[in-house]
Design an enzyme around this catalytic site. Structure first.
Site, PDB file in Angstrom:
ATOM      1  N   GLY D   7     -76.611  -5.503 -10.146  1.00  0.00           N
ATOM      2  CA  GLY D   7     -75.991  -4.592 -11.111  1.00  0.00           C
ATOM      3  C   GLY D   7     -74.822  -5.292 -11.760  1.00  0.00           C
ATOM      4  O   GLY D   7     -73.740  -5.363 -11.192  1.00  0.00           O
ATOM      5  N   ARG D  10     -70.148  -3.889 -16.509  1.00  0.00           N
ATOM      6  CA  ARG D  10     -68.744  -4.315 -16.632  1.00  0.00           C
ATOM      7  C   ARG D  10     -68.092  -4.509 -15.258  1.00  0.00           C
ATOM      8  O   ARG D  10     -67.434  -5.512 -15.007  1.00  0.00           O
ATOM      9  CB  ARG D  10     -67.990  -3.249 -17.416  1.00  0.00           C
ATOM     10  N   MET D  11     -68.279  -3.561 -14.382  1.00  0.00           N
ATOM     11  CA  MET D  11     -67.638  -3.656 -13.062  1.00  0.00           C
ATOM     12  C   MET D  11     -68.245  -4.793 -12.245  1.00  0.00           C
ATOM     13  O   MET D  11     -67.532  -5.647 -11.729  1.00  0.00           O
ATOM     14  CB  MET D  11     -67.793  -2.330 -12.300  1.00  0.00           C
ATOM     15  N   GLY D  12     -69.581  -4.783 -12.122  1.00  0.00           N
ATOM     16  CA  GLY D  12     -70.252  -5.785 -11.292  1.00  0.00           C
ATOM     17  C   GLY D  12     -69.974  -7.204 -11.766  1.00  0.00           C
ATOM     18  O   GLY D  12     -69.669  -8.098 -10.968  1.00  0.00           O
ATOM     19  N   ASN D  94     -70.246   4.671  -7.354  1.00  0.00           N
ATOM     20  CA  ASN D  94     -69.620   5.981  -7.173  1.00  0.00           C
ATOM     21  C   ASN D  94     -70.563   6.988  -6.539  1.00  0.00           C
ATOM     22  O   ASN D  94     -70.707   8.124  -6.995  1.00  0.00           O
ATOM     23  CB  ASN D  94     -69.130   6.506  -8.527  1.00  0.00           C
ATOM     24  N   LYS D 186     -62.370   7.628  -1.840  1.00  0.00           N
ATOM     25  CA  LYS D 186     -62.399   7.347  -3.278  1.00  0.00           C
ATOM     26  C   LYS D 186     -62.594   8.637  -4.093  1.00  0.00           C
ATOM     27  O   LYS D 186     -62.001   8.817  -5.162  1.00  0.00           O
ATOM     28  CB  LYS D 186     -63.536   6.367  -3.598  1.00  0.00           C
ATOM     29  N   ASN D 190     -60.086  10.108  -6.934  1.00  0.00           N
ATOM     30  CA  ASN D 190     -60.400  10.507  -8.314  1.00  0.00           C
ATOM     31  C   ASN D 190     -59.982  11.944  -8.596  1.00  0.00           C
ATOM     32  O   ASN D 190     -59.527  12.267  -9.694  1.00  0.00           O
ATOM     33  CB  ASN D 190     -61.896  10.338  -8.590  1.00  0.00           C
ATOM     34  N   GLU D 193     -56.491  11.704  -9.362  1.00  0.00           N
ATOM     35  CA  GLU D 193     -56.395  11.086 -10.699  1.00  0.00           C
ATOM     36  C   GLU D 193     -56.536  12.143 -11.799  1.00  0.00           C
ATOM     37  O   GLU D 193     -55.763  12.154 -12.759  1.00  0.00           O
ATOM     38  CB  GLU D 193     -57.502  10.029 -10.804  1.00  0.00           C
ATOM     39  N   TYR D 194     -57.505  13.036 -11.647  1.00  0.00           N
ATOM     40  CA  TYR D 194     -57.688  14.102 -12.643  1.00  0.00           C
ATOM     41  C   TYR D 194     -56.422  14.956 -12.743  1.00  0.00           C
ATOM     42  O   TYR D 194     -55.988  15.335 -13.825  1.00  0.00           O
ATOM     43  CB  TYR D 194     -58.860  15.011 -12.254  1.00  0.00           C
TER      44      TYR D 194
END
Lengths: 338, 338, 338, 338
Positions: D7, D10-12, D94, D186, D190, D193-194
């Site tokens: 994968g 962008r992250m991977g 995620n 995690k 998040n 974070e919200y």
């Protein structure tokens, strides 16, 4: 008894009608002569000016104002200038109770009694009677009892309320306390109304979404997937559900009666765009909660949802999207028609 | 018609009584033989075991379960093992609608019809009738119509609901859709109930604080001052206010009727400590809102206030105090009795 | 430059120390002579009375007040009575911005400039510098620039903020607008602070509950069961989690730094009981949101949770229990120690 | 050490780059061959198929998946079919922690270790390092320590965190507990974070409204008037305010850094329309709060505001307008462009 009514909008005019029906004499005044003429045709005593209006009241002169909050104060002052000690001014509109407290003190120095009446009942009051929440000095309130008794629904044969201690509450009107108490209680009434309305609206909105599992859902990183579509396959008939809840359920209410009727006539509510106004009392209720340290998350949520529907969250929402782009490179999805 | 009732708690026993009154034959069963005996004395047909219970039902056998949600599933299974294709099991308790969907599919493979009925009415249902929200296959629901008609309030002469399209909603029972739809609608009903209750509770709490200006307030850096004490001098009679709102106001409702009655009996509510339970449906309603992307801030606030009353916020509150000490040197004030 | 500081509590005294360190001359005054003496020992110029205080200021006299909001107004008046046109009064406390607007207009008529400074930094400001949000007339603000520059953190070598347009924002102080603008911005700052603190507190509270599946849960009709205990078997080390989030996560912040430190020292937060004070700004922020129609559900929820922790929901909670008993016969469970 | 990455979004891709820089060998795979080729050009070992990918891993094979949650499960299964006892699969995406618990149990029976890693850092992780929240069996987590140490930010010389008890938290990675614990932590991250984002967004939105008193406001019964326009005359420079708060204030944070930067580049945020996506974790955080009876009004409000921005409140809002028309004859005002 004879009473003056100033302000002949929907509420004021219907209150005059209810008073006339029950044998009271009503002197009426409005800046719009046609409104005066219409009620004269139904038996009211017309007046062509404020002076004329006051002149036709008996002693003590009792004048009830049914005006928008924004112009009530100035008209009370004009009226008071024409009145004598012992006369009574009644504000039946949606004034802020702070203004009542201040205005009553000011008029007290002239010997004029000021009474604030929170009035609930809306367009149904003519037929159903108005629920009256009254603030002001005891003697003046007692003097006006025949007027309140006529405007209020009257006893709907409810044994629960028969006790002496509750005075006239079971008749639909109540002397709540000194000046301001009437509008204070009405203000909180409206705060509760916002909360109840939102409870129904949110619940019905969830019922409507019960068929989400039948819809195609975009699959992308910006859309949270529906986890168990197999459990969201219900096409609920919302008009029927709101009707059945009216009969024997814990959430039956007059608001539900109206909701059921609205959904029956237009199940898609296509006449509405979803911009929900608020007229002040919900805000003032929260102000009072904040002042006194009382948590009111439900009433606040109901009010804020209305603000959002009015577009009030727009800049904040943009900022959230800007943050999401900044930390995660997330691009905003276009707004879609629902 | 003949119907079996399993689970003779307050709800189940009263439903049997309502059925007996209207001429139905009720076979009753409970693990507590005394509960069975009590209803036999009132005309029900008793049974000594589950086998006995099923044996006494006619064809098709119709068995209604009125059990706590936690033990409903296992009892449905036991019952189904004794039943034949064409028989009907009705779950009238507070099961999660997911379980209905799953259980109905499982029983369908045996030819047994499964019907879920959300039942509202509480301790008043015997007298007032139960509002029934029904899910399941059309034919089986139609077969049970006489039972539903008896349990529901029946027509309270409401012209509004007379239209054909609404089927039986005006009688207080409604076939809402396939299996699970009944409990789904009942779940949302309870979510709304939480929101309405909280709206009243918050509003009445603000009314109670209307006399805050008469109280001495500590003056220290940890106590936000009351900005305008002169506007908080009202001693509101809350029993009277809740009574007056019942007559002609926008917020009249059955919950308000009960509230007025409770305040009349005990204005200080001294019988209560303020720990508010929740029994699951409010949680599930929110789960559904979250799954489907429907905002439900009012229903959530109502639920979370109950969690707080149960002590659920304690660690979070301590953390807030710890942060305040860390950045500002603020010392926590002791908890006081209210 | 020479500046006077009146009010030598924790904040005022530390600000004097930071000013002295950077070479300014500070005239100090407090009703407590010991507080004056302590700072004289560190190099400040003491004063024995308000007259003495003003007499020792140079022209134009600049006096900074660091007093509780409740007594700021009266002291500004006393001070102004001793000052001349062209002098400057600075209120660095937590006054309501309404009072700034009113006070500035009043002093303007005497030719005295009034400057409001919202000051953030708490007990850490001496070392870290204070973030200053400034309102008032341009010239006076510019005149005091050396004082602001000393009190603020100064440039932490942040390239992002280098642009001219942002003026001094990157140094930690900002002229936000006319009188009142400083305290308005500080007020909103504190509103945000409440929201952020609550976000962490709620999240950490959920982490703490991650082991709920290991606990025995009462099984009764008043307790909603934990649906999937197998997924709640985590014993999270909250001190470690708050520490790891400080490094590279999206939610790193100074409040998180403090939280991590507090949890490290006392993971059970046993020093706290969970009564969370609020000091006014969070309330005023909501007042502003309500006035202007801006939805602020997060800031409201944060404030209301504090009210609940202070006992503010008690009557409302009792009413909820009373309703539950009234419609469902539900008996309240006793409050338990968490 | 040698590790596989499947994968290469962008992250991977960025995680591979960070690993390569620190001397690790990375075998890479993606269904898009161009993504593979790009990283091969930067020093990674490419693979043309899943078989090829696994074949190039050493013993024990360690494969890290960085895939959308919706397709992670099926790819873990494919991968596991090619792996042997003692091998390790790491899910860095995620995923819902329920899936981790279930998947780990399933793989454990084959002797394969499953590790879930919640990864925070977004587009900044390549440069700043990723904050890693890790769940899974102790030995496998310890084996991968060099990989975690490279991906995480590493010690930013923070004395606070030096204690042994916190293990590696001060380096930006933490073994939080057994399988699922990483994604659980995690998820809550998040959720927080919200809440934080919403706190800033609401506050900035109130700042923006600080000039409401300068605007003309419609005067009609559907618009609540601004009570004190004289106090809302501030034109706040929001880019400057967000910058000044970064320096010495209690609400400084990394999100504020990004906010300040976004406002500097585009003060009107004209690139955004205000539709705020949510990607699931905020929902799951609330599910956990609801399951465990933890009040989370702030996190809920933040989530629901996003739902509203996505259009989720539309039917409910229409229903509110329908009710207002029904009881009060209020006509809806048209939606206006803000």
């Amino acid at each position: 008894m004879r009473i003056g009514m100033m302000g002949l909008g929907r509420m004021g005019a219907n209150m005059v009608r209810r008073l006339l029906r029950d044998g009271h004499e009503c002197v009426v005044y409005d800046i719009n002569p046609a409104s005066v003429a219409a009620l004269v045709a139904e038996g009211a005593i017309g007046s062509a000016s404020l002076d004329d209006f006051v002149a036709q009241l008996k002693q003590p002169a009792c004048a009830w104002l049914m005006l928008p909050a924004a112009i009530t104060g100035v008209n009370v002052d004009k009226l008071a200038a024409l009145m004598k000690a012992g006369d009574i001014i009644i504000d039946g509109g949606n004034s802020h109770y702070h203004d009542d407290v201040d205005k009553a003190a000011q008029l007290r120095s002239k010997g004029i009694d000021y009474i604030d009446v929170g009035t609930s009942g809306g367009v149904w009051g003519l037929e159903r009677g108005y629920c009256l929440m009254i603030g002001g000095p005891e003697a003046a309130v007692r003097y006006l009892d025949p007027v309140f008794a006529t405007l209020a629904p009257g006893n709907e044969a409810d044994a629960t309320a028969a006790s002496e201690g509750l005075r006239t509450a079971h008749l639909g009107y109540l002397h709540c306390g000194p000046s301001g108490a009437g509008h204070f209680v009405k203000m909180v009434h409206n705060g509760i109304e916002y909360g109840m309305m939102a409870a129904y609206a949110e619940g019905m909105n969830i019922l409507k979404a019960a068929n989400s599992g039948n819809k195609n859902r975009e699959i992308d990183a910006e859309t949270s997937p529906l986890p168990t579509p197999e459990y969201y396959k219900f096409d609920i008939d919302m008009a029927a559900v709101s009707e059945v809840w009216r009969h024997g359920s814990v959430i039956s209410s007059w608001l539900l009666d109206l909701t059921a009727d609205a959904l029956k006539q237009d199940p898609a509510l296509s006449a509405y765009g979803g911009r929900v106004s608020d007229s002040g009392e919900g805000r003032w209720t929260l102000d009072a909660a904040i002042d006194t340290g009382v948590p009111a998350p439900v009433l606040a949520s109901a009010l804020f949802q209305r603000f959002s529907s009015q577009g009030g969250s727009e800049f904040g929402d943009k900022l959230l999207s800007a943050m999401r782009f900044a930390f995660g490179g997330h691009h905003e999805k276009p707004k879609t028609e629902a």
